[in-house]
Design a protein around this motif. Structure first.
Motif, PDB file in Angstrom:
ATOM      1  N   ASP A  64      31.541  45.637 -35.017  1.00 28.95           N
ATOM      2  CA  ASP A  64      32.175  44.659 -35.019  1.00 28.95           C
ATOM      3  C   ASP A  64      31.437  43.192 -36.322  1.00 28.95           C
ATOM      4  O   ASP A  64      30.936  42.471 -35.562  1.00 28.95           O
ATOM      5  CB  ASP A  64      32.450  44.182 -33.843  1.00 28.95           C
ATOM      6  N   LYS A  65      32.835  43.130 -36.663  1.00 26.47           N
ATOM      7  CA  LYS A  65      32.452  41.294 -37.620  1.00 26.47           C
ATOM      8  C   LYS A  65      32.254  40.575 -37.076  1.00 26.47           C
ATOM      9  O   LYS A  65      31.119  39.427 -37.309  1.00 26.47           O
ATOM     10  CB  LYS A  65      33.292  42.107 -38.832  1.00 26.47           C
ATOM     11  N   THR A  66      33.533  40.765 -35.938  1.00 27.21           N
ATOM     12  CA  THR A  66      33.387  39.874 -35.608  1.00 27.21           C
ATOM     13  C   THR A  66      32.658  38.933 -34.445  1.00 27.21           C
ATOM     14  O   THR A  66      31.279  38.174 -34.846  1.00 27.21           O
ATOM     15  CB  THR A  66      34.509  39.057 -34.264  1.00 27.21           C
ATOM     16  N   MET A  67      32.059  39.913 -33.515  1.00 32.06           N
ATOM     17  CA  MET A  67      30.756  39.361 -32.948  1.00 32.06           C
ATOM     18  C   MET A  67      29.007  39.686 -33.828  1.00 32.06           C
ATOM     19  O   MET A  67      28.961  38.437 -33.246  1.00 32.06           O
ATOM     20  CB  MET A  67      30.687  41.325 -32.009  1.00 32.06           C
ATOM     21  N   LEU A  68      29.079  40.182 -34.501  1.00 29.82           N
ATOM     22  CA  LEU A  68      28.192  39.744 -35.877  1.00 29.82           C
ATOM     23  C   LEU A  68      27.722  38.038 -35.918  1.00 29.82           C
ATOM     24  O   LEU A  68      27.291  37.451 -36.363  1.00 29.82           O
ATOM     25  CB  LEU A  68      27.974  40.622 -36.507  1.00 29.82           C
ATOM     26  N   ASP A  69      29.660  37.719 -36.927  1.00 29.96           N
ATOM     27  CA  ASP A  69      29.676  36.214 -37.139  1.00 29.96           C
ATOM     28  C   ASP A  69      29.191  35.475 -35.883  1.00 29.96           C
ATOM     29  O   ASP A  69      28.929  34.534 -35.536  1.00 29.96           O
ATOM     30  CB  ASP A  69      30.588  36.413 -37.929  1.00 29.96           C
ATOM     31  N   TYR A  70      30.161  35.881 -34.705  1.00 31.73           N
ATOM     32  CA  TYR A  70      29.797  35.185 -33.853  1.00 31.73           C
ATOM     33  C   TYR A  70      28.364  34.678 -33.098  1.00 31.73           C
ATOM     34  O   TYR A  70      27.767  33.895 -32.519  1.00 31.73           O
ATOM     35  CB  TYR A  70      30.387  35.965 -32.548  1.00 31.73           C
ATOM     36  N   LEU A  71      27.068  36.021 -32.713  1.00 24.23           N
ATOM     37  CA  LEU A  71      25.581  35.971 -32.423  1.00 24.23           C
ATOM     38  C   LEU A  71      25.391  35.287 -33.487  1.00 24.23           C
ATOM     39  O   LEU A  71      24.739  34.467 -33.594  1.00 24.23           O
ATOM     40  CB  LEU A  71      25.117  37.666 -32.766  1.00 24.23           C
ATOM     41  N   THR A  72      25.704  35.077 -35.073  1.00 26.12           N
ATOM     42  CA  THR A  72      24.638  34.461 -35.845  1.00 26.12           C
ATOM     43  C   THR A  72      24.837  33.070 -35.739  1.00 26.12           C
ATOM     44  O   THR A  72      24.167  31.684 -35.996  1.00 26.12           O
ATOM     45  CB  THR A  72      25.297  34.744 -37.339  1.00 26.12           C
ATOM     46  N   LYS A  73      26.374  32.592 -35.211  1.00 21.93           N
ATOM     47  CA  LYS A  73      27.157  31.390 -35.672  1.00 21.93           C
ATOM     48  C   LYS A  73      26.195  30.506 -33.764  1.00 21.93           C
ATOM     49  O   LYS A  73      25.467  29.721 -33.892  1.00 21.93           O
ATOM     50  CB  LYS A  73      27.787  30.872 -35.546  1.00 21.93           C
ATOM     51  N   LEU A  74      25.956  31.664 -33.152  1.00 18.68           N
ATOM     52  CA  LEU A  74      25.905  30.826 -31.855  1.00 18.68           C
ATOM     53  C   LEU A  74      23.928  30.891 -31.558  1.00 18.68           C
ATOM     54  O   LEU A  74      23.380  29.556 -31.083  1.00 18.68           O
ATOM     55  CB  LEU A  74      26.107  32.186 -30.879  1.00 18.68           C
ATOM     56  N   SER A  75      23.117  31.643 -32.338  1.00 15.31           N
ATOM     57  CA  SER A  75      21.682  31.197 -33.099  1.00 15.31           C
ATOM     58  C   SER A  75      21.508  29.705 -33.529  1.00 15.31           C
ATOM     59  O   SER A  75      20.469  29.568 -32.914  1.00 15.31           O
ATOM     60  CB  SER A  75      20.832  32.909 -33.548  1.00 15.31           C
TER      61      SER A  75
END
Length: 141
Positions: A64-75
């Motif tokens: 899921d690209k949205t989850m990957l983007d979310y986790l990247t921005k969260l870190s």
């Protein structure tokens, strides 16, 4: 003894595949086959079709690209929090050393107000993360 002698080249295989079966697909069927292969993570059509024919189950792993983007921005956001913490300590130290008590208290009050706003934003981020985690666990089941 002559049967075991090998002059070189490829090693002989005990169970050699020498029977060939040919399949023909129309465009829609072929596209569906390719999509199934991509979902299964297979790259060779022959082994994929062999697995389907003999009932081998295959797993589909979706990223899921949205989850990957979310986790990247969260870190990245939490890295910024660490930077803010370091800067916070420096500011408090400088306020204590360089300003009068009244001026330092005024500036500390403003800093405390901004810190409360940052804590509210952090609470919202944690709530969104929990919602995302719940949605992700429902999708994966």
């Amino acid at each position: 003894m002559a049967e075991n002698f090998n002059k070189g080249g490829r090693p002989t295989v005990a169970n050699r595949c020498h029977n060939c079966v040919m399949l023909r697909f129309d465009d829609l069927e072929f596209d569906k086959l390719i999509r199934m292969m991509e979902l299964a993570g297979e790259s060779v059509k022959a082994t994929f079709i062999k697995g389907l024919v003999f009932g081998k189950t295959f797993k589909v792993h979706k990223i899921d690209k949205t989850m990957l983007d979310y986790l990247t921005k969260l870190s990245a956001l939490f890295a910024e929090y660490r930077n803010i913490g370091v800067n916070y300590n420096i500011v408090v130290r400088e306020l204590k050393a360089g300003f009068s008590e009244k001026k330092a208290m005024t500036l500390l009050y403003r800093l405390e107000k901004e810190t409360k706003e940052l804590a509210a934003v952090t609470a919202k981020v944690l709530a969104l993360t929990e919602d995302m985690r719940n949605q992700w666990s429902q999708k994966s089941q």
